[in-house]
Design a protein around this motif. Sequence first.
Motif, mmCIF file in Angstrom:
data_model
loop_
_atom_site.group_PDB
_atom_site.id
_atom_site.type_symbol
_atom_site.label_atom_id
_atom_site.label_comp_id
_atom_site.label_asym_id
_atom_site.label_seq_id
_atom_site.Cartn_x
_atom_site.Cartn_y
_atom_site.Cartn_z
ATOM 1 N N ILE B 50 0.835 -1.196 0.000
ATOM 2 C CA ILE B 50 0.000 0.000 0.000
ATOM 3 C C ILE B 50 0.870 1.246 0.000
ATOM 4 C CG2 ILE B 50 -0.205 0.305 2.515
ATOM 5 C CD1 ILE B 50 -3.252 0.776 2.026
ATOM 6 N N VAL B 54 -3.764 6.042 0.391
ATOM 7 C CA VAL B 54 -5.023 5.312 0.589
ATOM 8 C C VAL B 54 -5.031 4.706 1.982
ATOM 9 C CG1 VAL B 54 -5.357 4.800 -1.852
ATOM 10 C CG2 VAL B 54 -4.105 3.198 -0.418
ATOM 11 N N LYS B 57 -6.486 -1.300 1.333
ATOM 12 C CA LYS B 57 -6.350 -1.984 0.053
ATOM 13 C C LYS B 57 -6.681 -3.447 0.260
ATOM 14 C CE LYS B 57 -3.146 -2.781 -3.770
ATOM 15 N NZ LYS B 57 -1.776 -2.494 -4.288
ATOM 16 N N GLU B 59 -7.014 -7.347 -1.536
ATOM 17 C CA GLU B 59 -6.744 -8.253 -2.638
ATOM 18 C C GLU B 59 -7.137 -9.653 -2.175
ATOM 19 O OE1 GLU B 59 -3.008 -5.905 -4.790
ATOM 20 O OE2 GLU B 59 -2.731 -7.972 -4.103
ATOM 21 N N THR B 63 -6.178 -7.912 3.293
ATOM 22 C CA THR B 63 -6.487 -6.479 3.345
ATOM 23 C C THR B 63 -5.404 -5.775 4.156
ATOM 24 O OG1 THR B 63 -8.873 -6.873 3.210
ATOM 25 C CG2 THR B 63 -8.165 -4.732 4.049
#
Lengths: 112, 111
Positions: B50, B54, B57, B59, B63
Motif C-alpha cells: 500500500i 489510501v 487496500k 486483494e 487487506t
Amino acid sequence: GAVVSQHPSWVICKSGTSVKIECRSLDFQATTMFWYRQFPKQSLMLMATSNEGSKATYEQGVEKDKFLINHASLTLSTLTVTSAHPEDSSFYICSAFSYGYTFGSGTRLTVV
Amino acid sequence: QQQVKQSPQSLIVQKGGISIINCAYENTAFDYFPWYQQFPGKGPALLIAIRPDVSEKKEGRFTISFNKSAKQFSLHIMDSQPGDSATYFCAATVYGNKLVFGAGTILRVKS
C-alpha cells in the motif's frame, strides 16, 4: 510476473573455502539488487545494496572483504562468501528492484 | 527512525477466522508499505502493498489497513486457511531504497 532466480538453493562447503551465490532477474532489468542474511526464526538482515556497474554499499558491521558482491549487469548479481567459517552458515536471500521488490528463493549455506 | 515494529510475534487462529498482524513505523518519509509471506526454506513473496495516499487496500482475502496519522498499518487475513500458516513480515521504505523489515509474525492456522 517478475522472477528472480537464485542459485544454488543449498550448498555445503568446507571451512576456509569460498562460495559464490548467483542472483538473476529473468524477465526484467534490475536497477538495484539487495542481499540479505536470515537466521532461523529471525527477520531479514540487509547485508548490502548494489547498483549495476558500481561498488556495493555495505551495511554497518558487514565485512565487505568477506562478503564480495559483484553486480556486473542489470540482470546478474553475485555474492561470494570468502574463507567461509561455520558462523557464516545461514540463509542468504537476494532481492532485485525494478518495478517493485522481487526476492529470490534463497540459498542455504552450511559451512562444515 | 528507521525501525518497523511488528506484533504479535506469533499467532494461532482457527480455520475460517481472521488473522490480524500490526506494524508501526517512525519515519514519515516512508511511502511504500508491503507485506511478505515466507514459507520455511523459501524467499519472501509479496502479498500486498500500500501507498500512504489510501487507507485500505484489499486483494482477495488479504487487506491492508493504513493509518497515516498513527503511523500504523495492519494486515488482515480473512477466512484463514491452514495453507496460510507461514511467517509474515511487514516492511516500509522510501520506494526504491532498502526495505526496513519488521521482526516477523509466525502464523499457525488450526484446522
